[in-house]
Design a protein around this motif. Sequence first.
Motif, PDB file in Angstrom:
ATOM      1  N   VAL A  48       0.851  -1.193   0.000  1.00 47.77           N
ATOM      2  CA  VAL A  48       0.000   0.000   0.000  1.00 47.77           C
ATOM      3  C   VAL A  48       0.889   1.247   0.000  1.00 47.77           C
ATOM      4  O   VAL A  48       1.837   1.356   0.780  1.00 47.77           O
ATOM      5  N   ASP A  49       0.580   2.173  -0.880  1.00 47.99           N
ATOM      6  CA  ASP A  49       1.290   3.447  -0.919  1.00 47.99           C
ATOM      7  C   ASP A  49       0.597   4.402   0.057  1.00 47.99           C
ATOM      8  O   ASP A  49      -0.272   5.194  -0.327  1.00 47.99           O
ATOM      9  N   ASN A  50       0.992   4.324   1.314  1.00 44.10           N
ATOM     10  CA  ASN A  50       0.314   5.110   2.350  1.00 44.10           C
ATOM     11  C   ASN A  50       0.580   6.607   2.218  1.00 44.10           C
ATOM     12  O   ASN A  50      -0.279   7.416   2.588  1.00 44.10           O
ATOM     13  N   LYS A  52       0.773   8.249  -0.514  1.00 42.74           N
ATOM     14  CA  LYS A  52      -0.190   8.725  -1.512  1.00 42.74           C
ATOM     15  C   LYS A  52      -1.604   8.670  -0.950  1.00 42.74           C
ATOM     16  O   LYS A  52      -2.392   9.599  -1.162  1.00 42.74           O
ATOM     17  N   ARG A  53      -1.921   7.597  -0.232  1.00 43.63           N
ATOM     18  CA  ARG A  53      -3.302   7.419   0.243  1.00 43.63           C
ATOM     19  C   ARG A  53      -3.720   8.489   1.249  1.00 43.63           C
ATOM     20  O   ARG A  53      -4.851   8.951   1.226  1.00 43.63           O
ATOM     21  N   ALA A 172      -3.068   2.706  -3.768  1.00 38.64           N
ATOM     22  CA  ALA A 172      -3.547   3.649  -2.767  1.00 38.64           C
ATOM     23  C   ALA A 172      -5.057   3.595  -2.586  1.00 38.64           C
ATOM     24  O   ALA A 172      -5.582   4.109  -1.603  1.00 38.64           O
ATOM     25  N   GLU A 178      -9.514   1.621  -7.704  1.00 35.43           N
ATOM     26  CA  GLU A 178      -8.250   1.714  -8.454  1.00 35.43           C
ATOM     27  C   GLU A 178      -8.454   1.335  -9.914  1.00 35.43           C
ATOM     28  O   GLU A 178      -7.913   1.976 -10.827  1.00 35.43           O
TER      29      GLU A 178
END
Length: 256
Positions: A48-50, A52-53, A172, A178
């Motif tokens: 997970v791209d935290n 970005k999220r 994200a 997505e």
Amino acid sequence: MRIIVINLERANDRRKKILAQFVEIGLECEFLVAIDGRKISDKERALVDNEKRKRITKYPLTDNEIACWLSHKNAMLSLLASNEEIVAIIEDDAILSPEFARVIGAIENANLEFDVIDLHRKFKKGEFFVPVHKLVDKFAIGRIGRSHMGAIGYIISRKGAEKFLNYAPKFAHAIDKEMRRYWANGLDIYGLEIPIVFHNDNEHSYIDETRGQECPEQRKCYPNAGKFFLQRRINKIKDSINKRIAFRMIVKDTIV
């Protein structure tokens, strides 16, 4: 057409119910064992791209949402490891239309160019459908004017799977969101004028076991979520603008 059903190992009742539906309509399916959110590893969470999220939402993805994402990824990888050009991916809490077999057969024989065709659809107020290709009788594929959440059932091509997985080695958003961000990921996505897959709202929701949307005050937030409030608003506005521009362009390019 090859049909993959994503099913949690502990969801025995769902497996029996969806299998009975396929038997009734005369189609075979294969089961892919879903990743269980109760058992995911730190390595899987690290996908997970935290950073970005947290600029998109104050809520981290839950373990079950991560597991769902990775289960769909595995289904796409199964397509890429095979000789098939397209595959139907169905979640185990789907209800299939009596027309399911006839419509996916028509899609398979139509020699269409696409990345994804959604088989599920939620009708929303004010939405519109732009037909592009007639399949059989009253069924047509086309462009849907609003995004529809849920990854209950869709057909994905080899090209589409490669494009999507290359776009999102880290992610994200939840899998359904997505995939439908076509203005960002470049997927060529179609929908059905009349859906042939429906969500069984009466089933226990495994994805919701840790999501907490019924009690938002109890849902975990990023520790520094407030810091990115303005960035989240800006990103939301940008997304809305980019989506509108992209939709006009794809309708202009594909309508016949």
